[in-house]
Design a protein around this motif. Structure first.
Motif, mmCIF file in Angstrom:
data_model
loop_
_atom_site.group_PDB
_atom_site.id
_atom_site.type_symbol
_atom_site.label_atom_id
_atom_site.label_comp_id
_atom_site.label_asym_id
_atom_site.label_seq_id
_atom_site.Cartn_x
_atom_site.Cartn_y
_atom_site.Cartn_z
ATOM 1 N N TYR A 163 0.778 -1.230 0.000
ATOM 2 C CA TYR A 163 0.000 0.000 0.000
ATOM 3 C C TYR A 163 0.817 1.291 0.000
ATOM 4 C CZ TYR A 163 -3.850 -3.147 1.092
ATOM 5 O OH TYR A 163 -4.770 -4.157 1.053
ATOM 6 N N THR A 168 3.551 3.334 -5.526
ATOM 7 C CA THR A 168 2.394 4.110 -5.078
ATOM 8 C C THR A 168 2.794 5.537 -4.721
ATOM 9 O OG1 THR A 168 2.627 3.378 -2.772
ATOM 10 C CG2 THR A 168 1.256 2.034 -4.224
ATOM 11 N N ARG A 171 3.167 7.432 -8.011
ATOM 12 C CA ARG A 171 1.819 7.675 -8.555
ATOM 13 C C ARG A 171 1.112 8.797 -7.805
ATOM 14 N NH1 ARG A 171 -2.328 3.221 -6.788
ATOM 15 N NH2 ARG A 171 -1.890 4.352 -4.853
ATOM 16 N N ASP A 172 1.121 8.715 -6.478
ATOM 17 C CA ASP A 172 0.311 9.630 -5.673
ATOM 18 C C ASP A 172 0.817 11.062 -5.724
ATOM 19 O OD1 ASP A 172 -1.221 7.466 -5.043
ATOM 20 O OD2 ASP A 172 -0.405 7.186 -3.023
ATOM 21 N N TYR A 184 -8.858 5.859 -14.538
ATOM 22 C CA TYR A 184 -8.196 4.701 -15.132
ATOM 23 C C TYR A 184 -9.221 3.903 -15.922
ATOM 24 C CZ TYR A 184 -4.495 5.986 -11.923
ATOM 25 O OH TYR A 184 -3.515 6.677 -11.254
ATOM 26 N N SER A 227 -6.864 0.446 -7.515
ATOM 27 C CA SER A 227 -5.778 1.118 -6.804
ATOM 28 C C SER A 227 -4.788 0.112 -6.234
ATOM 29 C CB SER A 227 -6.353 1.989 -5.680
ATOM 30 O OG SER A 227 -5.322 2.597 -4.940
ATOM 31 N N GLU A 228 -5.285 -0.968 -5.673
ATOM 32 C CA GLU A 228 -4.415 -2.006 -5.128
ATOM 33 C C GLU A 228 -3.645 -2.714 -6.239
ATOM 34 O OE1 GLU A 228 -7.058 -3.345 -1.241
ATOM 35 O OE2 GLU A 228 -7.560 -4.106 -3.241
ATOM 36 N N GLN A 230 -2.320 -1.516 -8.706
ATOM 37 C CA GLN A 230 -1.205 -0.693 -9.172
ATOM 38 C C GLN A 230 0.009 -0.716 -8.250
ATOM 39 O OE1 GLN A 230 -3.230 3.052 -9.491
ATOM 40 N NE2 GLN A 230 -4.321 2.480 -11.363
#
Length: 412
Positions: A163, A168, A171-172, A184, A227-228, A230
């Protein structure tokens, strides 16, 4: 001979570059201006290009799943920096223990992009880049966020494999600074779980795969949301290719402006490691268990030393299983494999063997039979994936405990 010579030259070159790493970092930090500097210093935001970098795996255990980073390029000034959220050190005290308990700290790192490329060229890994389709104001916001992250009090973070990792984070920090939202286009295929995605990456490394399967529990076998999905670099890359941005005015634009390969894949030197796979080792163990159990039944002599070795292995593994109950890692605290690697063995194993040598049946053997059967039921109903080698080990335990129920004459 030419290949060996070239390889040795590459090693020498890489070592020299690694020693200069700190010097390069210091120099380039001076050339990474703040967003305010870009806005007020006469630098055109259009000369700034921000990319998502996706690096293919190599055989080092922490690189089996690839890597993600950001690239910030200023074509006007010539500055070109890789922003990396995957920096850690094995030299920190109790690194392995802290990693097991989910207490590992990673940090943000910066290095010249050319040095970043050289490292992956050395390992033979490819690096693909996707230029993010950002407006001038969005670029300034991303750079401001990166500068904020680079402050000493902000650059260290508590790593979480699923997570909060290098992918991540990259990305965030982009998506959180877009004037609108990222959509997406697509969905996660049915049946995709954390465990299956990991299996896809470590299929050629069976012992690493077994290690992951032993630690991952029930939570690793549920369906993932987008989301997970990714959390791995290659899946984030594919999601980005299909994504688009809807700005605050409702206008739509693609998320990835362009893409290219900045480091092509090359030949990787692979260490073959241990010649037998976990399944082969477990199969041999089961065969030995069957042969010794038949010999035990025919002779009437209790081979207590074999039970001692088997139960000792289970006891050692049970320590890890109990420790995982207190880990901060997700998906490890609820693990059905604790039925096989039962902590009761750690406490009562020696007593059970000693009593059976005297002809007395201890209740531990019956408990182990019930627990192993429950484990196989959990696997059969798809509640948790159990590796084939663990299932074969469970059968070995079942055979040994079942022999006690047959009333083998206990002779020292």
């Amino acid at each position: 001979m030419d290949i060996n010579a070239r390889f040795m030259r590459n090693i020498s070159y890489f070592c020299i570059v690694k020693h200069l790493y700190a010097i390069f970092i210091t120099v380039f930090l001076l050339f990474l201006p703040s967003a305010r500097g870009y806005a007020q210093g006469g630098v055109e935001p259009d000369s700034i290009h921000i990319y998502l970098l996706t690096c293919s795996p190599h055989q080092t255990v922490y690189s089996l799943y690839g890597h993600s980073a950001l690239r910030v390029e200023n074509r006007q000034s010539g500055e070109d920096v890789a922003v990396n959220y995957g920096v850690f050190s094995f030299d920190k005290p109790f690194f392995a223990l802290r990693f097991v308990f989910g207490l590992t700290d990673y940090e943000m790192g910066l290095c010249p992009f050319e040095l970043f490329k050289r490292e992956y060229e050395y390992y033979g890994s490819s690096v693909a880049q996707q230029e993010i389709n950002l407006t001038a104001s969005e670029k300034l916001r991303v750079i401001a966020a990166l500068n904020e992250n680079w402050k000493p009090e902000n650059r260290v973070y508590r790593y979480n494999f699923f997570y909060d990792n290098c992918t991540t984070r990259a990305r965030d920090i982009v998506c959180d600074n877009i004037d609108g939202r990222v959509v997406y286009d697509g969905k996660v295929p049915e049946g995709v779980t954390f465990r299956k995605m990991i299996h896809d990456m470590n299929g050629d490394y069976p012992w690493a795969r077994l290690g992951n399967d032993l630690l991952l529990g029930v939570g690793a076998d549920r369906q993932l949301d987008l989301s997970e999905f990714q959390f791995l670099p290659h899946s984030m890359r594919s999601s980005a290719d299909k994504a688009y941005i809807i700005d605050k005015h409702g206008n739509k634009r693609v998320f990835v402006k362009s893409k290219s390969k900045v480091v092509p894949p090359a030949l990787q030197v692979v260490d073959e490691g241990f010649p037998l796979t976990p399944v082969q080792c477990a199969s041999i163990l089961l065969a030995v268990t069957l042969l010794l159990s038949v010999a035990e039944w025919r002779t009437g002599r209790y081979l207590w030393w074999y039970d001692a070795v088997l139960e000792c292995c289970l006891a050692l593994c049970s320590i890890v299983m109990v420790a995982m109950l207190f880990s901060h890692h997700p998906t490890v605290s609820l693990n059905a494999q604790i039925l096989l690697f039962n902590p009761l063995v750690l406490v009562f194993g020696v007593r059970a063997i000693c009593r059976f040598r005297k002809g007395v049946l201890h209740w531990l053997w019956l408990v182990q039979i019930v627990c192993v059967c429950l484990l196989l039921v959990v696997y059969s109903f798809g509640i948790q994936w159990i590796d084939m080698s663990v299932r074969l080990l469970a059968l070995s335990v079942l055979v040994r405990c079942g022999m006690k129920m047959k009333g083998v004459k206990a002779v020292a």
